[in-house]
Design a protein around this motif. Structure first.
Motif, PDB file in Angstrom:
ATOM      1  N   LEU A  40       0.839  -1.209   0.000  1.00 48.96           N
ATOM      2  CA  LEU A  40       0.000   0.000   0.000  1.00 48.96           C
ATOM      3  C   LEU A  40       0.873   1.257   0.000  1.00 48.96           C
ATOM      4  N   LYS A  41       0.418   2.322  -0.610  1.00 50.41           N
ATOM      5  CA  LYS A  41      -0.776   2.332  -1.418  1.00 50.41           C
ATOM      6  C   LYS A  41      -0.463   2.325  -2.914  1.00 50.41           C
ATOM      7  N   GLY A  42       0.780   2.627  -3.241  1.00 57.34           N
ATOM      8  CA  GLY A  42       1.128   2.857  -4.646  1.00 57.34           C
ATOM      9  C   GLY A  42       0.849   1.689  -5.575  1.00 57.34           C
ATOM     10  N   ALA A  43       0.869   0.460  -5.039  1.00 55.07           N
ATOM     11  CA  ALA A  43       0.761  -0.725  -5.899  1.00 55.07           C
ATOM     12  C   ALA A  43      -0.676  -1.116  -6.222  1.00 55.07           C
ATOM     13  N   SER A  66       5.749   2.212   4.780  1.00 56.20           N
ATOM     14  CA  SER A  66       6.023   3.567   4.338  1.00 56.20           C
ATOM     15  C   SER A  66       7.497   3.896   4.508  1.00 56.20           C
ATOM     16  N   SER A  67       8.098   4.379   3.431  1.00 57.42           N
ATOM     17  CA  SER A  67       9.503   4.777   3.533  1.00 57.42           C
ATOM     18  C   SER A  67       9.701   6.228   3.126  1.00 57.42           C
ATOM     19  N   TYR A  68       8.635   6.856   2.673  1.00 61.19           N
ATOM     20  CA  TYR A  68       8.742   8.244   2.238  1.00 61.19           C
ATOM     21  C   TYR A  68       7.862   9.122   3.102  1.00 61.19           C
ATOM     22  N   VAL A  96       3.886  -7.473  -4.809  1.00 63.23           N
ATOM     23  CA  VAL A  96       3.535  -6.626  -5.944  1.00 63.23           C
ATOM     24  C   VAL A  96       3.771  -5.166  -5.551  1.00 63.23           C
ATOM     25  N   GLU A  97       4.666  -4.535  -6.306  1.00 60.98           N
ATOM     26  CA  GLU A  97       5.107  -3.185  -5.960  1.00 60.98           C
ATOM     27  C   GLU A  97       4.954  -2.277  -7.173  1.00 60.98           C
ATOM     28  N   ASP A  98       4.751  -1.007  -6.926  1.00 61.16           N
ATOM     29  CA  ASP A  98       4.649  -0.081  -8.060  1.00 61.16           C
ATOM     30  C   ASP A  98       6.024   0.348  -8.567  1.00 61.16           C
ATOM     31  N   ILE A  99       6.951   0.603  -7.634  1.00 60.42           N
ATOM     32  CA  ILE A  99       8.265   1.096  -8.071  1.00 60.42           C
ATOM     33  C   ILE A  99       9.345   0.679  -7.081  1.00 60.42           C
ATOM     34  N   VAL A 100      10.490   0.270  -7.613  1.00 59.28           N
ATOM     35  CA  VAL A 100      11.671   0.041  -6.792  1.00 59.28           C
ATOM     36  C   VAL A 100      12.622   1.193  -7.066  1.00 59.28           C
ATOM     37  N   ASP A 101      12.904   1.929  -6.014  1.00 57.59           N
ATOM     38  CA  ASP A 101      13.715   3.147  -6.138  1.00 57.59           C
ATOM     39  C   ASP A 101      15.036   2.886  -5.402  1.00 57.59           C
ATOM     40  N   SER A 102      15.151   3.310  -4.156  1.00 57.22           N
ATOM     41  CA  SER A 102      16.382   3.047  -3.405  1.00 57.22           C
ATOM     42  C   SER A 102      16.512   1.569  -3.054  1.00 57.22           C
ATOM     43  N   GLY A 103      15.382   0.857  -3.031  1.00 55.92           N
ATOM     44  CA  GLY A 103      15.398  -0.549  -2.630  1.00 55.92           C
ATOM     45  C   GLY A 103      15.197  -0.737  -1.133  1.00 55.92           C
ATOM     46  N   VAL A 104      15.115   0.373  -0.402  1.00 48.14           N
ATOM     47  CA  VAL A 104      14.995   0.306   1.064  1.00 48.14           C
ATOM     48  C   VAL A 104      13.729  -0.469   1.471  1.00 48.14           C
ATOM     49  N   THR A 105      12.613  -0.154   0.824  1.00 45.93           N
ATOM     50  CA  THR A 105      11.331  -0.780   1.181  1.00 45.93           C
ATOM     51  C   THR A 105      11.374  -2.289   0.956  1.00 45.93           C
ATOM     52  N   LEU A 106      11.790  -2.699  -0.239  1.00 51.36           N
ATOM     53  CA  LEU A 106      11.735  -4.128  -0.566  1.00 51.36           C
ATOM     54  C   LEU A 106      12.841  -4.930   0.104  1.00 51.36           C
ATOM     55  N   LEU A 156       0.905   5.807  -8.345  1.00 50.63           N
ATOM     56  CA  LEU A 156       2.012   6.566  -7.735  1.00 50.63           C
ATOM     57  C   LEU A 156       1.585   8.009  -7.480  1.00 50.63           C
ATOM     58  N   ASP A 157       2.057   8.529  -6.362  1.00 53.04           N
ATOM     59  CA  ASP A 157       1.612   9.854  -5.942  1.00 53.04           C
ATOM     60  C   ASP A 157       2.755  10.844  -5.774  1.00 53.04           C
ATOM     61  N   PHE A 158       2.353  12.113  -5.683  1.00 50.88           N
ATOM     62  CA  PHE A 158       3.203  13.127  -5.077  1.00 50.88           C
ATOM     63  C   PHE A 158       2.323  13.817  -4.042  1.00 50.88           C
ATOM     64  N   TYR A 162      -2.418  12.625  -7.744  1.00 54.48           N
ATOM     65  CA  TYR A 162      -2.108  12.020  -9.053  1.00 54.48           C
ATOM     66  C   TYR A 162      -2.250  10.494  -9.112  1.00 54.48           C
ATOM     67  N   ARG A 163      -2.654   9.829  -8.022  1.00 55.29           N
ATOM     68  CA  ARG A 163      -2.688   8.358  -8.066  1.00 55.29           C
ATOM     69  C   ARG A 163      -3.653   7.831  -9.131  1.00 55.29           C
ATOM     70  N   ASN A 164      -4.694   8.600  -9.456  1.00 55.70           N
ATOM     71  CA  ASN A 164      -5.720   8.107 -10.375  1.00 55.70           C
ATOM     72  C   ASN A 164      -5.432   8.392 -11.843  1.00 55.70           C
TER      73      ASN A 164
HETATM   74  C1  PRP Z   1       6.936   4.320  -2.551  1.00 59.22           C
HETATM   75  C2  PRP Z   1       6.665   3.211  -3.533  1.00 59.22           C
HETATM   76  C3  PRP Z   1       7.463   2.076  -2.971  1.00 59.22           C
HETATM   77  C4  PRP Z   1       8.644   2.755  -2.329  1.00 59.22           C
HETATM   78  C5  PRP Z   1       9.821   2.608  -3.221  1.00 59.22           C
HETATM   79  O1  PRP Z   1       6.066   4.162  -1.477  1.00 59.22           O
HETATM   80  O2  PRP Z   1       5.289   2.897  -3.588  1.00 59.22           O
HETATM   81  O3  PRP Z   1       6.752   1.351  -1.994  1.00 59.22           O
HETATM   82  O4  PRP Z   1       8.280   4.123  -2.162  1.00 59.22           O
HETATM   83  O5  PRP Z   1      10.905   3.326  -2.719  1.00 59.22           O
HETATM   84  P1  PRP Z   1      12.272   2.686  -2.212  1.00 59.22           P
HETATM   85  O6  PRP Z   1      12.695   1.636  -3.199  1.00 59.22           O
HETATM   86  O7  PRP Z   1      13.178   3.876  -2.207  1.00 59.22           O
HETATM   87  O8  PRP Z   1      12.041   2.130  -0.858  1.00 59.22           O
HETATM   88  P2  PRP Z   1       5.644   5.318  -0.487  1.00 59.22           P
HETATM   89  O9  PRP Z   1       6.352   5.128   0.803  1.00 59.22           O
HETATM   90  O10 PRP Z   1       5.771   6.633  -1.202  1.00 59.22           O
HETATM   91  O11 PRP Z   1       4.133   5.024  -0.174  1.00 59.22           O
HETATM   92  P3  PRP Z   1       2.866   4.879  -1.157  1.00 59.22           P
HETATM   93  O12 PRP Z   1       3.045   3.589  -1.913  1.00 59.22           O
HETATM   94  O13 PRP Z   1       1.708   4.849  -0.232  1.00 59.22           O
HETATM   95  O14 PRP Z   1       2.841   6.071  -2.083  1.00 59.22           O
END
Ligand code: PRP
Length: 174
Positions: A40-43, A66-68, A96-106, A156-158, A162-164
């Motif tokens: 949740l919630k981006g995915a 949540s990591s952001y 199931v994830e929307d985006i892998v960025d820093s990788g911290v979350t996954l 994905l949001d800011f 914009y999620r929709n």
């Molecule tokens: C975003 C995104 C991933 C994570 C990826 O989530 O949905 O879960 O960041 O970033 P990372 O690879 O740097 O960890 P966010 O915490 O923004 O929450 P959201 O999904 O509710 O928007």
């Protein structure tokens, strides 16, 4: 902040790629239900569409991590905001994830789930930004590899906006 949106990946490109990923996942798993764990919630959009692109039996659950904060950069802090409903012992887990960025979350989540003794844990992400990686993550299914630009839409949001949007768009400052 006035912002401008530029389409990076269209609704049609997303639909086509999700269909391909569903077929690939169907081929890869032998038997038994696949437990789709959406983050949740981006995915949520990808999770819903991928679930329907898979024809094998699936079960659906969500985890809140949540990591952001509300800004554009990772704080590096991870916290569980909602846990899974059921035990995952002995089960095939597909995160199931929307985006892998820093990788911290996954990186964090896969470690947490491994302690619960699942049969397997794999990751499917719609988007991958490898240039931003700070922690190692083994991603099995990638929809699109994208450059280091700030993207919104299709979940994905800011700052929760914009999620929709149906397309994945780059959010550009004007
Ligand atoms: C975003 C995104 C991933 C994570 C990826 O989530 O949905 O879960 O960041 O970033 P990372 O690879 O740097 O960890 P966010 O915490 O923004 O929450 P959201 O999904 O509710 O928007």
């Amino acid at each position: 902040m006035p912002a401008k949106l530029r389409v990076l990946i269209s609704e049609q490109q997303i639909a086509d790629r999700v269909r391909e990923l569903g077929a690939e996942i169907d081929r890869d798993y032998q038997d038994g239900p696949i437990h789709l764990v959406g983050i949740l919630k981006g995915a949520i959009m990808f999770h819903a569409d991928l679930a329907r692109a898979i024809t094998r039996p699936v079960r659906i659950d969500f985890i809140g991590i949540s990591s952001y904060g509300k800004g554009k950069t990772s704080s590096g802090e991870v916290r569980v905001t909602r846990d899974l409903d059921t035990s995952i012992e002995g089960m095939d887990i597909l995160i199931v994830e929307d985006i892998v960025d820093s990788g911290v979350t996954l990186n964090y989540l896969t470690q947490v789930l491994q302690t619960r003794k699942p049969k397997s844990v794999r990751i499917a992400t719609l988007l991958d930004k490898p240039d931003r990686r700070m922690r190692p993550v083994e991603v099995r299914y990638v929809g699109f590899t994208i450059p280091d630009e700030f993207v919104v839409g299709y979940g994905l949001d800011f700052a929760e906006n914009y999620r929709n949007l149906r397309d994945v768009c780059v959010l550009e400052e004007e």
